[in-house]
Design a protein around this motif. Sequence first.
Motif: not given
Lengths: 791, 291
Positions: B186, B188, B261-264, B266-267, B270-271
Motif C-alpha cells: 500500500x 500513497x 500521517x499515513x494512518x493509524x 489500528x488500521x 488490519x491492512x
Amino acid sequence: MTTTADQVGHLHTPPEIGGIGHSVRRHEDDRFIQGAGNYVDDIELPGMLHMAILRSPVAHAKILSIDTSEATALEGVVAVVTGELMAEHNLAWMPTLSGDTQAVLATDKVRFQGQEVAAVIATHPYIARDALGLIFVDYEELPAITSPQQAMADGAVLIRDDKEGQADNLAYEWESGDKDVTDRAFAEADKIVSLETHYPRSHPSPLETCGAVADVDPASGQVTIYMTSQAPHAHRTVFALVAGLPEQNIRIISPDIGGGFGNKVPVYPGYVIATAASLLIGKPVKWVESRTENLISTGFARDYHMKGELALNSEGRILALRTEILSDQGAFFADAQPTKFKAGLFHIVTGSYDYPAAHVVARGAYTNKAPGGVAYRCSFRVTEASYMIERLVQNAAYDIGMDPAEFRALNFIKPEQFPYHSPTGFVYDSGDYETAMRKALGIVDYEALRKEQAEARAEGRLIGIGMASFTEVVGAGNSKDYDILGLKMFDSAELRVHPTGKAILKLGVKSQGQGHETTFAQIVAEELGIPAGDIKVLEGDTDNTPYGLGTYASRSTPVAGAATAMISRTLREKARKIAAHLLEASADDLDWEPGKFFVKGSPEQSVTIQDVAFAAYTNPPPDEQPGLEGVHYYDPPNMTYPFGTYVVVVEVDAETGEWNVDRMIAVDDCGVRINPMIVDGQIMGGLTEGFAAATNQFITFDDEGNCIGSNFMDYLVPTAWETPRFELDETVTPSPHHPIGAKGVGESATVGSPAAYVNAVIDALAHLGVRNIDMPLLPDRVWSAIQNATG
Amino acid sequence: MYPPAFNYSAPTSVEEVLATLAKEGEGARVLAGGQSLIPMMKLRLASPSYLVDINDVDGLDYITDVNGHVAIGALVRHNDIVKSELIGSTNHAMTDAAPWIADPIVRNRGTVCGSIAHCDPEGDWNSVMLAARAEVVAQSAAGERVIPIDDFIVDFFTNSLEPGEIVKEVRVPKYTGRGGGAYVKLERKIGDYATVGVATQLELGDDGKIAKAGIAMTAVNSKNTRAAAAEQVLVGETPSDELFREAGNAAAQASEPETNVRGTEEWKREVVSVYTRRGLETALAQAQAQA
C-alpha cells in the motif's frame, strides 16, 4: 459588447489566421520543449553573489541571541544579514497583502518553523549553505499553537505580541448576508441538514520554487529585480512603498515562470532581503529557495474549518444557508485577496442554487504555522465555498431521501433568472446549470450506474457516484468593489501593429504556464485578422508593459483578455479609416471580414489588414495620426461565473478503505473557448489537483509545530501514473458582459472537483450512514468511517 | 539542495574499492545507485567525507542461476529485476515487488543490494528477502562471508556489515517444490515508500499441504520483520481461506505499526492482516498452477 449566439461553436477565422475557437499549438512551447526557457535561476549577472536563508527550526520561541561570527569568518562569505541589520534600514517588517505585517527577518520571536532568521551572502551557493551551519541562534522556546481552536481558547499564548492592541489570537472577523432573515428561514424549516468539515492546509507547490536576482546599481540607483512574480506591476509598487525607493527606478522582470498557482502572488522576505543585500553590497544577489523552503515558508492555501447548515422545506427546496468558518492563518495574516473581503469570495458559498437567505460568519486565528492563505488555483476562497455547498447539497439529498441529482435540479437557479442576485450580494452573469448536469449524467449513464451500484451493494461491493455542480466567480474585479492594497483590479493591453502587419501585444498580466502567448494572440487574430503566429505577446517586464494587477483568480482572460479585444477593436476602427482612404471610399461603406476590408457589394475592392498596417506608416490619411497602436485599460463591469458538473465514480475496498476512481466526467461551461486545447489542458490540470486534495495532499503539523509535508516525499503531488482518466465535455453559455463572451477557466476544476471526488466516496458509504470524512480521504479515514458506521 | 563537500573516487576493481574503504575509514561510503544516499546528502542528513563509486567496477551486474539459488550482483538495478526472466520463473514475490520500487527513474539507477544494505524499514526488498530466506554475501579485504538475511538486518538503517565490508551479492533460494509468492504494497502514490507491505512465499508438498512458508512485513516495525508465528500457522497445513485468515491475524499481531500521517496503528494492523491473506491467495494460485 454583447456576444451574439453565432459566436457559439462557430469559427469566424480560417486556421491560417487562428482566431477564437482554434486549437492553435502553444507558441511558447517551442522554447519550453527544447529546454530553452529562461527562468529566474537561469539569470547570471557579472559579479553576482548568492544568498541562503537560515530558518527557524522551532515553531515558537524568543530569540535570545544570534552569533554570526563564525559564519562571517568563513572564506567566501561577504555578509551575514540579521533582523537587527534590517531594522536599522526599517526593513525588518513588511506589509502583507491583507494589510497585516510580516517579519522579513525575525528580531523578537520566531513564530513558525521555517521562519526567516538570518541570511548569508556569499560568492558561491555552496559556501552560503555551509555558512548557515555556522550561525548559532539561542532560542527560548514558547508553547506552539497548532490549531485555530487552540489559538482561540482562553489563556492561549499570544502569538502576535508585536502588534499594538492585539490581545488575543484573532486575526480577523467578517460576515456576509442577512442574519435575521436567515435565522427566520431556519425557524420555519421542515428539516435542517448540517455538515462540519475541514478543508485541510495545502500548498500550491509550483515546480519552480520562488526566487529573485536583485541588481541594484549603486551609481544610478536603478533597481532591477528578476523575480518569480505573478503580479510584477503590483510588486513594483509594493517595493516602492516598502523600501521608499523611487518607483521609476524600480524594474521588476518576471521571466518565464514555472507555475504559480497563487504561490507567487505574495511578496516574500527572500525578495526583500536579496534586494536590501544588493543595495548594501552594490552587487547583484541571487536567492532561489529549495523545495523544502518553498513548502514550509511560502504561501499555503485553504485550512478552513467549516460548519454549514441548510434549511429545507418538506418538498426539498432549500430555504436558507448558514455557515461559520474558523480559518487557520498561520503567524501572519497574509491572504492574497481583495481588501474589502476578509474571507476572500467565500460568500459565493450559496452556490448554483436559488434561495433567498444566507449568512456567513468567518473568523481567522493566528497559529504558529507559515503564513499564506493564497488563492491556490482559486478565486480567493471560492474552492472552500464550492466544497462546502456541494458537500452539503449531496448530504441534504440523502437526508430527505431524494436522488442527489434531482435534488440539485429542483434547487438550481434557472436560466431565465439571470442575471441572478445572490443573497450574499453577487450578481451571477449567466448560467444554465441543469443542461450541464444532464449532459454529465448522460455521459456516465447515471440510471444504469445507480442500478449497478445497488447490485454491487448486494454483493458487498461499495460503488459510489459523486457529483458537484459548482459555480465559480472569477475575473476580479470591478474597481468599485475590488482592490489589492488600494490598487484597483483592472487590467490592460497595449497593441502595436508594425508596418509589415506583424504585431506586438503587451499585457499587465503574467503567464506562469497558462499559454498567454498563444491565447491572447488568438484574441487579436479574431478581432484584427492578423494571423496569431504574427503576434508576439510580451508580459512580465514593468518597464515595457502597461500596468496591471497580474495573473491569478482566473482573471487574465476576463480582464486582460477583454482589454485585448477592446484595443483590437479600437485599432480596427482606425484601420477602417485607413482602408477607406486607400479604397477612396467612405468608412461607412466598408464591410469587414477577418483580415480585410471591402467595399459593400464589391468584394473585389478590398485591402488587407497588412495593407492597412503598411499604409498607417507610409500613407496615413491626412486627418489621422500615423501609426497603428494603442492601449486599453479595462475595468470589468462584473465578474464572470463559470460553472459545470463533475461526476466521479469510485469503488471502495471495504476491507482496507482504499478507493479508486473508475470514471471522472467533467462538463465545463466557461463561456466562449478561445483555444479549446488549452482549455482542456487547464481543466485536466485542475482535475488532477482536485484529485490530489481529495486523496492524499495536505500539510499538517505535530504538536510542537513541526511541519509534516516539507518535501515531495511527504507532500504528495500526483503524476500521470495515479491520476484518473478524465472524460471532458462542455456547454457554452457566453458571458453577456465580456467582449468575447469568455469567462476564465484556469481554476474551475480545482474549485469544483474536490467535492465530486469526496461525494463519490461518501455516496459509496451513504447507506451505512456515513456523511463526512475530512479530506484527504486517506484509506485509514475511510476504513474508520466504515468501522464506525451505524447504518 | 547543496550537499557539504566530500571527496570521491571511482575504482575499477573490487580490490581497489576495498582498499579505498580501508584507507578512508569511517567517513567513507560506497556509492552504488545513490538513490538514498545522494538525497540524504543533499538534505545534509548524511555527510560522508568520501564516496567510493563502484559503478565502474566490471562484473557486478550479474543475475545468475547457481545451484539452488539465484545470485544477484551488487550493481543489479531494480529495473533489471523487472526485466529478468530468470527471476520471473524462480521468485514470484521479487517479480511482484520490483515494479513497486519507487518510480521508473529510481528503478533504472538504484540497486537491489544497495537497498538491502540500506535497511530502511520502509524499503520493500528486505521483506521479500526475508520471505525467500535469502543470504547476503559480504566481502572485505579479508575475504567473503555469507550472512543469512535475518542476521543481516539488525535494525532501523542498521545492517551487520563490519567496517571495510561491502555487499557483493545477494543469494535468493529457488523453490524446491511447487512455489509461489507475492508482494502486496500500500503506497500513497507512485514512488512512495510503503505504508504497509507484505511479502509472502509458499511451497507446496506433493500432498498439497504447505511445505514452506515465508511472510515478512514492510514499514510496520522498526525493521523489515518476519512474521514467524504466521509462517508456523501455515506449515504442514492444507491451504484454506480460514487458514490464510488465521495467518493474516498472526502477522498483524507481529506488526508494531505507529500512528502517523499515513494512518493509524489500528488500521495498519488490519491492512497487514488483509494483505497477508491476499498475498497468500496469490502465492497459492501460482504454486498450484505449476505442474
